[in-house]
Scaffold this motif. Structure first.
Motif, mmCIF file in Angstrom:
data_model
loop_
_atom_site.group_PDB
_atom_site.id
_atom_site.type_symbol
_atom_site.label_atom_id
_atom_site.label_comp_id
_atom_site.label_asym_id
_atom_site.label_seq_id
_atom_site.Cartn_x
_atom_site.Cartn_y
_atom_site.Cartn_z
ATOM 1 N N GLN A 146 0.832 -1.212 0.000
ATOM 2 C CA GLN A 146 0.000 0.000 0.000
ATOM 3 C C GLN A 146 0.867 1.264 0.000
ATOM 4 O O GLN A 146 0.468 2.311 -0.522
ATOM 5 C CB GLN A 146 -0.929 -0.013 1.209
ATOM 6 C CG GLN A 146 -2.023 1.027 1.143
ATOM 7 C CD GLN A 146 -2.909 1.008 2.372
ATOM 8 O OE1 GLN A 146 -2.797 0.128 3.238
ATOM 9 N NE2 GLN A 146 -3.796 1.969 2.471
ATOM 10 N N LEU A 147 2.049 1.120 0.579
ATOM 11 C CA LEU A 147 2.958 2.265 0.643
ATOM 12 C C LEU A 147 3.305 2.768 -0.764
ATOM 13 O O LEU A 147 3.490 3.968 -0.976
ATOM 14 C CB LEU A 147 4.226 1.863 1.404
ATOM 15 C CG LEU A 147 5.083 2.990 1.954
ATOM 16 C CD1 LEU A 147 4.289 3.932 2.835
ATOM 17 C CD2 LEU A 147 6.260 2.407 2.737
ATOM 18 N N HIS A 148 3.354 1.847 -1.704
ATOM 19 C CA HIS A 148 3.632 2.212 -3.095
ATOM 20 C C HIS A 148 2.641 3.287 -3.566
ATOM 21 O O HIS A 148 3.024 4.289 -4.164
ATOM 22 C CB HIS A 148 3.539 0.961 -3.963
ATOM 23 C CG HIS A 148 3.446 1.243 -5.434
ATOM 24 N ND1 HIS A 148 4.545 1.631 -6.172
ATOM 25 C CD2 HIS A 148 2.382 1.214 -6.287
ATOM 26 C CE1 HIS A 148 4.155 1.832 -7.429
ATOM 27 N NE2 HIS A 148 2.863 1.586 -7.525
ATOM 28 N N PHE A 149 1.353 3.072 -3.277
ATOM 29 C CA PHE A 149 0.330 4.025 -3.732
ATOM 30 C C PHE A 149 0.428 5.345 -2.967
ATOM 31 O O PHE A 149 0.225 6.416 -3.529
ATOM 32 C CB PHE A 149 -1.070 3.416 -3.584
ATOM 33 C CG PHE A 149 -1.250 2.198 -4.441
ATOM 34 C CD1 PHE A 149 -1.309 2.308 -5.822
ATOM 35 C CD2 PHE A 149 -1.309 0.937 -3.882
ATOM 36 C CE1 PHE A 149 -1.444 1.192 -6.626
ATOM 37 C CE2 PHE A 149 -1.434 -0.192 -4.676
ATOM 38 C CZ PHE A 149 -1.507 -0.058 -6.061
ATOM 39 N N LEU A 150 0.734 5.261 -1.678
ATOM 40 C CA LEU A 150 0.878 6.494 -0.888
ATOM 41 C C LEU A 150 2.025 7.334 -1.443
ATOM 42 O O LEU A 150 1.920 8.555 -1.570
ATOM 43 C CB LEU A 150 1.109 6.165 0.587
ATOM 44 C CG LEU A 150 -0.055 5.464 1.299
ATOM 45 C CD1 LEU A 150 0.346 5.065 2.712
ATOM 46 C CD2 LEU A 150 -1.277 6.368 1.351
ATOM 47 N N LYS A 151 3.111 6.654 -1.826
ATOM 48 C CA LYS A 151 4.264 7.368 -2.376
ATOM 49 C C LYS A 151 3.914 7.989 -3.726
ATOM 50 O O LYS A 151 4.306 9.112 -4.019
ATOM 51 C CB LYS A 151 5.444 6.410 -2.562
ATOM 52 C CG LYS A 151 6.158 6.048 -1.280
ATOM 53 C CD LYS A 151 7.332 5.151 -1.600
ATOM 54 C CE LYS A 151 8.079 4.730 -0.352
ATOM 55 N NZ LYS A 151 9.087 3.720 -0.636
ATOM 56 N N LEU A 152 3.179 7.226 -4.513
ATOM 57 C CA LEU A 152 2.794 7.687 -5.847
ATOM 58 C C LEU A 152 2.050 9.021 -5.780
ATOM 59 O O LEU A 152 2.188 9.882 -6.640
ATOM 60 C CB LEU A 152 1.875 6.623 -6.457
ATOM 61 C CG LEU A 152 1.891 6.374 -7.944
ATOM 62 C CD1 LEU A 152 3.284 6.077 -8.445
ATOM 63 C CD2 LEU A 152 0.964 5.201 -8.255
ATOM 64 N N LEU A 153 1.264 9.187 -4.727
ATOM 65 C CA LEU A 153 0.454 10.401 -4.593
ATOM 66 C C LEU A 153 1.131 11.461 -3.732
ATOM 67 O O LEU A 153 0.590 12.551 -3.534
ATOM 68 C CB LEU A 153 -0.905 10.031 -3.967
ATOM 69 C CG LEU A 153 -1.769 9.091 -4.806
ATOM 70 C CD1 LEU A 153 -2.899 8.518 -3.973
ATOM 71 C CD2 LEU A 153 -2.333 9.828 -6.014
ATOM 72 N N GLY A 154 2.276 11.139 -3.186
ATOM 73 C CA GLY A 154 2.948 12.074 -2.288
ATOM 74 C C GLY A 154 2.305 12.090 -0.897
ATOM 75 O O GLY A 154 2.603 12.955 -0.074
#
Ligand SMILES: Cc1ncc(COP(=O)(O)O)c(C=O)c1O
Length: 480
Positions: A44-52
């Motif tokens: 899930q961290l991948h998506f959080l990073k993607l959005l900043g």
């Protein structure tokens, strides 16, 4: 990624090194990110990073705002998928909880009857139309929906237990309701309940045909407004026709109001739009006053009594350990009173109408970006045009390198820029990546709606290329 040094690996430790409450409150963003990856959900961290979004650490929350560690005030137009109806830390709900604690009131009351659970159930019965009088209290929407399907199945008996549900439905991810949650991603690895059938949402002819051709269908379950599907409403009068069809065929109608209920549309239940009453409904999300985990299944008395009304059947689906905890009930009771005292439903209607008007004006101004604005009250879907074909070639390639999910949809870019540049938070949509969901707390003011619209227009005014390159420059560049 380095593991946080705090954990003691010694197998003979008498007492593991544990974070204290004060330490938990003081953790910095980098450590929280490490702990999240190590112990909660690295994917899930991948998506959080993607959005900043991984850069943000919320310190406090008040009313319409999250306040971050570095002092940013983020305007909450996400509202925790409708969980924050009362705003963050509503003073009356916080005060009721504090008094409850100061008085050393009891939380768990499995041996005795609870006055708090009884009063909350009576409040819900008083609010609910018709003879929706019998209440089961749990902690989540999924739990409330599990209870809803079970009471209907128990009342119908085994010969009429097939469930009709809608395409693009979302009713939760626990094992039972997963079968009527229409997602290949969520369902694919699990053995599902087989006696179910799916129809397009809002298509009364499809329902009619299904009920006429299959007498084993005994339950129809649908969200009154589809949230995860992208804020989709059935046509006016659909629920009235559904009610008539269910009555004709001896079928029970279960209305999932977990996301759309509790005043969000300007009416307490969204099904009230058509002036009809389902057999069973479910609430959760903001029911705990936006402070406690609370879900409720509410059934018509006749249905409930048929299912669990006798001593022999009373315990088949009775109170769970954490159903009707004291402080959660108090939070819900105070929340329901606040809803009426502060006319939050009227506000939802007024601000919702205003937002829809302003958003529709933006749709007319930016037809290449915005496809459709839909919704009721403060449950609004903004559908963007699909840009998979129109995205400029140069940026298309760079975006594809970041994540496939960003390819056809502007929502991720717009949401990320709204947060980064305007301190405004919006919600994305499970099944339709082109839809941004606006579900702000019901306390939102006209000025805050204007603030949101100004921020949104600022981002839209850059056009597709400006939005995508702005994202690549400001968010993707800082990703790490
Ligand atoms: C319509 C609907 N039903 C059920 C649920 C499940 O609720 P929970 O996440 O509290 O289990 C949700 C959650 O988003 C929902 O939107």
């Amino acid at each position: 990624m380095s593991m946080p040094a705090f954990k003691d690996d010694s197998p003979v430790a008498q007492r593991p090194k544990l974070y204290t409450v004060e330490q938990a409150k003081e953790l910095d963003a980098a450590t929280v990110k490490d702990l999240f990856a190590a112990h909660i959900n690295p994917g899930q961290l991948h998506f959080l990073k993607l959005l900043g979004f991984d850069k943000i650490l919320v310190d406090r929350a008040e009313g319409m705002h999250y306040i971050t560690r570095d002092g940013r005030k983020i305007l909450d137009f996400f509202g925790g998928f409708c969980s924050v109806a009362f705003g963050h830390n509503h003073p009356r709900i916080v005060a009721a909880r504090k008094t409850f604690q100061d008085e050393n009131r009891h939380e768990i009351c499995m041996a005795f009857m609870s006055q708090y659970a009884s009063a909350l159930a009576a409040n819900l019965a008083a609010i609910s139309p018709g003879d929706l009088d019998m209440v089961f209290l749990g902690s989540t929407g999924s739990e409330a929906m599990e209870a809803a399907l079970k009471v209907a199945e128990q009342a119908q008996g085994p010969g009429k237990s097939k469930i009709l549900h809608a395409a693009n439905s979302f009713h939760g991810k626990t094992k039972g309701v997963l079968s009527v949650t229409d997602s290949t991603l969520y369902q694919s690895q699990f053995k599902l309940v087989e006696n179910r059938v799916k129809v397009p949402f809002g298509d009364i002819e499809a329902v009619r045909q299904a009920l006429e051709s299959d007498p084993s269908i005994g339950i129809v379950v649908m969200e009154t407004i589809q949230g995860g599907g992208g804020i989709v409403e059935a046509p006016l009068g659909f629920w009235r026709e559904l009610r008539a069809l269910c009555d004709k065929h001896g079928v029970l109608w279960v209305a999932d109001e977990v996301q759309c209920g509790l005043g969000r549309t300007g009416q307490f239940f969204a099904f009230e739009r058509d002036g009809v009453v389902p057999d069973v409904t479910a609430l959760a999300k903001a029911l705990g006053g936006s402070k406690a985990a609370m879900g409720a299944m509410i059934a018509r008395r006749e249905i409930y009594m048929k299912a669990y009304g006798k001593p022999k059947t009373a315990l088949i689906h009775a109170q769970a350990t954490f159903g009707g905890m004291g402080e959660a009930c108090i939070s819900a009771i105070e929340g329901l009173n606040v809803l009426y005292d502060e006319d939050l439903m009227g506000n939802a209607q007024r601000q919702g109408d205003y937002l829809l008007e302003r958003l529709n004006a933006l749709r007319v101004k930016y037809p290449n970006l915005l496809k459709e604005i839909r919704g009721r009250g403060l449950m609004i879907g903004v559908e963007f045009q699909d840009i998979s074909e129109t995205m400029p070639f140069g940026v298309k390639h760079m975006v594809a390198l970041l994540d496939d999910k960003l390819k056809g949809s502007l929502c991720g870019f717009v949401g990320a820029l709204l947060l980064k540049e305007h301190d405004v938070l919006v919600a994305f949509t499970e099944y339709n990546r082109n839809v941004i969901r606006l579900e702000p707390p019901l306390i939102v003011t006209r000025e805050q709606c204007d603030q949101f619209i100004a921020a949104f227009e600022d981002v839209l005014s850059r056009g597709v290329t400006g939005i995508v390159t702005g994202y690549l420059r400001k968010i993707a560049a800082a990703k790490g």
